[in-house]
Design a protein around this motif. Structure first.
Motif, PDB file in Angstrom:
ATOM      1  N   LEU A  57       1.168  -0.909  -0.425  1.00 42.26           N
ATOM      2  CA  LEU A  57      -0.414  -0.253   0.136  1.00 42.26           C
ATOM      3  C   LEU A  57       0.875   1.312   0.063  1.00 42.26           C
ATOM      4  CD1 LEU A  57      -2.877  -0.844   2.912  1.00 42.26           C
ATOM      5  CD2 LEU A  57      -2.707  -1.318   0.248  1.00 42.26           C
ATOM      6  N   VAL A  58       0.136   2.103  -0.441  1.00 41.51           N
ATOM      7  CA  VAL A  58       1.047   3.494  -0.728  1.00 41.51           C
ATOM      8  C   VAL A  58       0.719   4.067   0.061  1.00 41.51           C
ATOM      9  CG1 VAL A  58       2.389   5.304  -1.982  1.00 41.51           C
ATOM     10  CG2 VAL A  58       2.071   2.909  -3.009  1.00 41.51           C
ATOM     11  N   TRP A  78       4.449   6.586   2.614  1.00 38.01           N
ATOM     12  CA  TRP A  78       4.774   5.301   2.702  1.00 38.01           C
ATOM     13  C   TRP A  78       4.282   4.374   2.468  1.00 38.01           C
ATOM     14  CZ3 TRP A  78       7.761   5.890   6.954  1.00 38.01           C
ATOM     15  CH2 TRP A  78       7.337   6.962   8.336  1.00 38.01           C
ATOM     16  N   LEU A  79       5.306   3.298   2.339  1.00 44.44           N
ATOM     17  CA  LEU A  79       4.848   1.722   1.984  1.00 44.44           C
ATOM     18  C   LEU A  79       4.752   0.701   2.785  1.00 44.44           C
ATOM     19  CD1 LEU A  79       7.472   1.230  -0.954  1.00 44.44           C
ATOM     20  CD2 LEU A  79       5.553   2.747  -1.219  1.00 44.44           C
ATOM     21  N   ALA A 117      -9.635  -7.151  -2.068  1.00 45.97           N
ATOM     22  CA  ALA A 117      -9.427  -6.364  -0.758  1.00 45.97           C
ATOM     23  C   ALA A 117      -8.679  -7.008   0.056  1.00 45.97           C
ATOM     24  CB  ALA A 117     -11.257  -6.215  -1.021  1.00 45.97           C
ATOM     25  N   ALA A 118      -9.265  -8.191  -0.106  1.00 40.17           N
ATOM     26  CA  ALA A 118      -8.602  -9.375   1.634  1.00 40.17           C
ATOM     27  C   ALA A 118      -7.664  -8.536   1.996  1.00 40.17           C
ATOM     28  CB  ALA A 118      -8.988 -10.481   1.825  1.00 40.17           C
ATOM     29  N   ASP A 119      -6.807  -8.668   0.748  1.00 40.40           N
ATOM     30  CA  ASP A 119      -5.186  -7.781   1.107  1.00 40.40           C
ATOM     31  C   ASP A 119      -4.771  -6.669   1.567  1.00 40.40           C
ATOM     32  OD1 ASP A 119      -3.812 -10.739  -0.232  1.00 40.40           O
ATOM     33  OD2 ASP A 119      -4.452  -9.681  -2.017  1.00 40.40           O
ATOM     34  N   ILE A 120      -5.272  -6.032   0.909  1.00 42.30           N
ATOM     35  CA  ILE A 120      -5.505  -4.312   1.676  1.00 42.30           C
ATOM     36  C   ILE A 120      -5.727  -4.486   2.817  1.00 42.30           C
ATOM     37  CG2 ILE A 120      -6.307  -2.358   1.073  1.00 42.30           C
ATOM     38  CD1 ILE A 120      -6.343  -2.897  -1.348  1.00 42.30           C
ATOM     39  N   VAL A 171      -4.958   5.186   0.962  1.00 41.86           N
ATOM     40  CA  VAL A 171      -4.496   4.324   0.479  1.00 41.86           C
ATOM     41  C   VAL A 171      -4.506   5.078  -0.682  1.00 41.86           C
ATOM     42  CG1 VAL A 171      -4.011   2.839  -0.573  1.00 41.86           C
ATOM     43  CG2 VAL A 171      -5.143   2.107   1.441  1.00 41.86           C
ATOM     44  N   GLU A 172      -3.105   6.275  -1.450  1.00 45.86           N
ATOM     45  CA  GLU A 172      -3.091   6.317  -2.330  1.00 45.86           C
ATOM     46  C   GLU A 172      -3.183   5.349  -3.098  1.00 45.86           C
ATOM     47  OE1 GLU A 172      -0.282   9.954  -2.509  1.00 45.86           O
ATOM     48  OE2 GLU A 172       0.849   8.454  -0.968  1.00 45.86           O
ATOM     49  N   GLY A 173      -2.426   4.321  -2.580  1.00 44.37           N
ATOM     50  CA  GLY A 173      -1.538   3.418  -4.313  1.00 44.37           C
ATOM     51  C   GLY A 173      -1.530   1.694  -3.436  1.00 44.37           C
TER      52      GLY A 173
END
Length: 578
Positions: A272-273, A303-304, A323-326, A346-348
């Motif tokens: 996530l970014v 942030w990563l 969605a589950a990963d995020i 979450v930007e990216g």
């Protein structure tokens, strides 16, 4: 300076359309000593290793440089703290030696120190246990015959931790240890490696796909290649072919008609970014999870946060985050944050595949990060496994294996002492960045940004601005990047499509809130001026990019891998059949 001299022959350090066309002509007309298939970190590293030994060398990539695994890593150059616990001391030591080499000699403009906190949950035993591991980590970093290039670890009290990271929950830790590793823009590094190999005489071409191997008896003597830009098919002959295709290794091996000596399994990791202002900290975080570790990594104004570690059996070119990963990453990072992050922060998001050597274990987090080299059939060397940080050692081992089958005395690897383009003189340029800013009438922060992306080659980007001042304007929705960088990517860095620039030469596709939608029309027009695109082609490039963004966003709303993969693949690639 746009030329370099090798063996009395002056070659351009540009990697543009003309250089690509010349490389393809050379590949068609001469038998090579070494042909490398795969333009990720290991493939480009192998090409540089081979050409700097004096071998005639070719390098092919089916998509863009680093378009697979090598642009979707955690962007860390590190020894791997978690491998200490697995008692893989040799891998940790090797990686730490390489970290020092990359930081100080090979690419000081691209590889930078980064500080992490390891929060402690137990006051005595855990501090002793983790502290002993970090002491060993520091000791290994000195074993390469040069200083490590980063400070040693330190113990912090609870009060010191809160002073450094006020955004942590007060009850989430009892103290901590800080240590240093390094970070890199992985995609930019790979493109620089390809360009450096080209400058030493390697014939490198992206968007050329290998569709089969040419054999005489049992021996591989070349490949059948397909130029996806022109649709031309041709043969390339080589004394030795190196298969460095990462997660595609098994697919490439199947073209030979021989069963591979080892299998590569793909493990999906997502990141996530998040904007830097979402929580206050002057260092990154290393957090334990039930399966592995979680990094929170400072990345410019962002942030990563990553990573996951799950099996992936679907499309290898476009791994999709669900969605589950995020939610998994947000849940784990929120365990230590006073103000939790949400999906709106979450930007990216990006997903990548690790090429792990398949073993007995069913858990991908336990599979080997070691690499293996095999002469699977005469004339074909396969390199697989490994980790980003140790690419140079992997490349050396692959070319060593290929050289063993060549006639004559061939020099040993020289890449330990060969800097990437832009590295030589970087420190001196950094020290006079204020004067450079005044001379070009550009803000000093912009000069720092360019120096940390191009090294001393930043002067070529600045020359574009001198002739066209409007190229100093930032791209819409992506203030960190300017128009000159888009032009330079197309003219000097081998970018052939809009996605190459927005996703890899810059990181706009993961750093901008709109993932590059606003920047796309402007960037496509600038690229078109260099690459000779008409208005219809500019529109086509923009439309394909917008479809990619929409498909990625939609896939990240899906509940599982299968549905995420299906939705992501609704956006076609820009090159038919790519």
């Amino acid at each position: 300076m746009t030329t370099t001299t090798t063996n009395g022959i002056t070659r351009s350090t540009k990697l543009g359309q003309e250089e690509r066309a010349a490389a393809i002509e050379a590949l068609k007309s001469n038998e090579l000593d070494i042909l490398v298939v795969g333009g990720g970190i290991v493939g480009t590293g192998s090409a540089l290793d081979a050409v700097t030994r004096g071998l005639s060398t070719g390098l092919l990539e089916a998509r863009d440089w680093a378009s697979g695994t090598s642009s979707r890593s955690s962007k860390l150059v590190h020894g791997g703290i978690r491998y200490l616990e697995q008692l893989d001391f040799r891998l940790v030591r090797e990686a730490l030696i390489e970290r020092g080499l990359l930081l100080q000699r090979i690419a000081p403009h691209l590889v930078k120190p980064v500080r992490f906190l390891y929060p402690l949950n137990k006051p005595v035993f855990e501090r002793l246990y983790i502290g002993a591991g970090m002491l060993l980590y520091d000791a290994f970093s000195w074993t390469g015959g040069r200083p490590p290039g980063v400070p040693h670890h330190r113990h912090l009290s609870k009060r010191q931790v809160l002073r450094s990271i006020p955004s942590l929950k007060a009850d989430a830790f009892v103290g901590g240890l800080t240590y240093y590793d390094a970070q890199v823009d992985d995609a930019r590094y790979v493109a620089s490696l390809a360009r450096t190999a080209s400058s030493y005489g390697a014939h490198v071409a992206s968007r050329v796909r290998v569709e089969g191997f040419i054999k005489v008896g049992q021996r591989v003597v070349g490949v059948n290649a397909h130029d996806l830009q022109t649709d031309e098919r041709f043969e390339i002959r080589a004394k030795q072919v190196v298969n460095a295709t990462g997660v595609w290794t098994d697919d490439t091996q199947s073209m030979v008609g021989e069963r591979g000596q080892f299998k590569v399994r793909a493990s999906k990791g997502i990141h996530l970014v998040v904007p830097r202002d979402r929580f206050q900290s002057n260092m990154g975080l290393l957090l334990r999870t039930e399966k592995s570790v979680l990094f929170v990594i400072p990345w410019g104004r962002h942030w990563l946060i990553g990573t996951t570690d799950t099996d992936w059996h679907l499309d290898k070119a476009h791994p999709a985050a669900t969605a589950a990963d995020i939610d998994y990453l947000l849940e784990h990072v929120n365990k230590v944050l006073a103000v939790p992050l949400t999906r709106e922060d979450v930007e990216g998001v990006y997903a990548g595949l690790r090429p792990l050597l398949a073993g007995e274990s069913e858990q991908t987090s336990k599979l080997s990060r070691e690499h293996l080299v095999a002469h699977s059939v005469p004339g074909l060397v396969v390199i697989a496994g490994g980790k980003w940080t140790t690419y140079r050692v992997m490349a050396k081992d692959a070319i060593d294996a290929a050289v063993d089958a060549l006639d004559g005395k061939i020099p040993a690897s020289a890449t330990e002492n060969i800097a990437l383009l832009g590295a030589e003189g970087y420190q001196a340029a950094w020290n006079k960045r204020g004067k450079i800013a005044k001379a070009f009438k550009v803000h000093e922060a912009r000069i720092e940004h360019l120096l940390n992306r191009y090294g001393v080659l930043a002067d070529e980007v600045l020359d574009l601005i001198k002739h066209r001042p409007e190229l100093a304007d930032p791209l819409p929705g992506a203030d960190d990047y300017i128009g000159a960088e888009v032009v330079y990517a197309a003219s000097h860095e081998g970018a052939l499509h809009l996605e190459d620039v927005l996703a890899r030469r810059t990181r706009i596709s993961i750093e901008a809130w709109d993932r590059g939608v606003s920047a796309a029309p402007v960037a496509a027009k600038l690229m078109g001026e260099v690459l000779g695109w008409d208005e219809a082609r500019v529109d086509k490039e923009v439309n394909f990019y917008l479809k990619r963004v929409a498909a990625e966003r939609a896939s990240q709303e899906q509940p599982n891998d299968e549905s995420a993969d299906r939705v992501r693949l609704e956006a076609p690639d820009i090159v038919p059949g790519d």
